[in-house]
Design a protein around this motif. Structure first.
Motif, short mmCIF file in Angstrom:
data_model
loop_
_atom_site.label_atom_id
_atom_site.label_comp_id
_atom_site.label_asym_id
_atom_site.label_seq_id
_atom_site.Cartn_x
_atom_site.Cartn_y
_atom_site.Cartn_z
N SER A 39 0.83 -1.20 0.00
CA SER A 39 0.00 0.00 0.00
C SER A 39 0.87 1.26 0.00
O SER A 39 0.56 2.24 -0.68
CB SER A 39 -0.92 -0.01 1.22
N PHE A 122 -6.20 2.81 -9.87
CA PHE A 122 -6.91 1.79 -9.11
C PHE A 122 -6.04 0.55 -8.94
O PHE A 122 -5.34 0.13 -9.85
CB PHE A 122 -8.25 1.46 -9.76
N GLU A 125 -9.26 -2.78 -4.40
CA GLU A 125 -10.36 -1.96 -3.90
C GLU A 125 -9.95 -0.51 -3.63
O GLU A 125 -10.78 0.32 -3.32
CB GLU A 125 -10.92 -2.57 -2.61
N ARG A 126 -8.65 -0.21 -3.75
CA ARG A 126 -8.16 1.14 -3.47
C ARG A 126 -8.13 1.95 -4.77
O ARG A 126 -7.67 1.48 -5.80
CB ARG A 126 -6.77 1.07 -2.84
N ASN A 127 -8.64 3.18 -4.69
CA ASN A 127 -8.67 4.09 -5.84
C ASN A 127 -8.17 5.47 -5.43
O ASN A 127 -8.42 5.91 -4.31
CB ASN A 127 -10.09 4.23 -6.38
N TRP A 128 -7.50 6.13 -6.36
CA TRP A 128 -7.05 7.50 -6.16
C TRP A 128 -7.45 8.30 -7.39
O TRP A 128 -7.58 7.77 -8.49
CB TRP A 128 -5.53 7.58 -5.99
N ARG A 129 -7.58 9.60 -7.18
CA ARG A 129 -7.87 10.50 -8.30
C ARG A 129 -6.94 11.70 -8.19
O ARG A 129 -6.83 12.31 -7.14
CB ARG A 129 -9.32 10.95 -8.26
N ARG A 142 -6.47 12.72 -4.23
CA ARG A 142 -7.27 12.26 -3.10
C ARG A 142 -7.57 10.79 -3.28
O ARG A 142 -7.68 10.27 -4.41
CB ARG A 142 -8.55 13.07 -2.98
N ALA A 143 -7.73 10.12 -2.15
CA ALA A 143 -8.11 8.72 -2.15
C ALA A 143 -9.62 8.62 -2.32
O ALA A 143 -10.37 9.37 -1.67
CB ALA A 143 -7.68 8.03 -0.87
N LEU A 144 -10.08 7.76 -3.19
CA LEU A 144 -11.51 7.60 -3.40
C LEU A 144 -12.10 6.53 -2.49
O LEU A 144 -13.23 6.63 -2.07
CB LEU A 144 -11.81 7.26 -4.86
N ARG A 145 -11.36 5.49 -2.20
CA ARG A 145 -11.80 4.43 -1.28
C ARG A 145 -10.65 3.92 -0.49
O ARG A 145 -9.57 3.85 -0.86
CB ARG A 145 -12.37 3.25 -2.04
#
Length: 145
Positions: A39, A122, A125-129, A142-145
Motif C-alpha cells: 500500500s 486503481f 479496492e483502493r482508488n485515487w484520483r 485524493r483517495a476515493l476508497r
C-alpha cells in the motif's frame, strides 16, 4: 529436596502448541507487514505522479513556454520535461482523462493554466484520483476508497 515428576518441565505437547501459536502469530504479522508495504508503494507512485505534474507546471511558468507531462499507458511510464522516465507497477491501473488533441499528456501554459483533466488510479479496492485544474493548473490528489 526433590520435586515430584509432574512438575519438572513442559510436555512435548505443550511445546508443540506454543510453537504452532507462535508460527500463526508470525505469519499474521508478516502478512500485515507485506500488505502495508504494498500500500505504501502505491501511495508513493501517486505522489510521484503528482510531483511530475507539478514539475511540468513549474517548468512552463519559469521557461515561458508550454510544457507537457506525458503518460504512456501502454508502457506504464510518465515523465515531466527534463526529468527521467518513471514507471508504475503493472498491478496499478491508470485511466487518463484529458483533452483529446493531447493524446496522453497534460499541457501546462506559461500563465499557470493547463489543459485540465484527471488521472484515476486503481489497485484492487483502493482508488485515487489526481485532478489537474484547467484554469489554475493546480494539481490535487485524493483517495476515493
Amino acid at each position: 529436596m526433590t520435586l515430584p515428576a509432574t512438575s519438572r518441565g513442559f510436555t512435548l505437547l505443550e511445546m508443540l502448541v506454543v510453537i504452532v501459536l507462535m508460527s500463526i502469530g508470525i505469519g499474521l504479522v508478516g502478512f500485515g507487514l507485506s500488505r502495508g508495504l504494498h500500500s505504501a508503494s502505491e501511495r508513493q507512485v501517486v505522489a510521484q505522479m503528482v510531483q511530475t505534474l507539478r514539475t511540468a507546471r513549474s517548468a512552463a511558468i519559469i521557461s515561458g513556454e508550454t510544457t507537457e507531462a506525458r503518460f504512456d499507458l501502454k508502457q506504464r511510464t510518465f515523465q515531466a520535461p527534463g526529468q527521467r522516465v518513471q514507471q508504475w507497477p503493472a498491478e496499478l491501473g491508470v485511466q487518463l482523462n484529458t483533452a483529446a488533441d493531447l493524446d496522453s499528456a497534460f499541457a501546462f501554459h506559461p500563465d499557470g493554466s493547463s489543459s485540465g483533466g484527471n488521472l484515476v488510479l486503481f489497485a484492487g479496492e483502493r482508488n485515487w484520483r489526481i485532478d489537474v485544474g484547467w484554469l489554475t493548473g493546480s494539481v490535487k490528489s485524493r483517495a476515493l476508497r
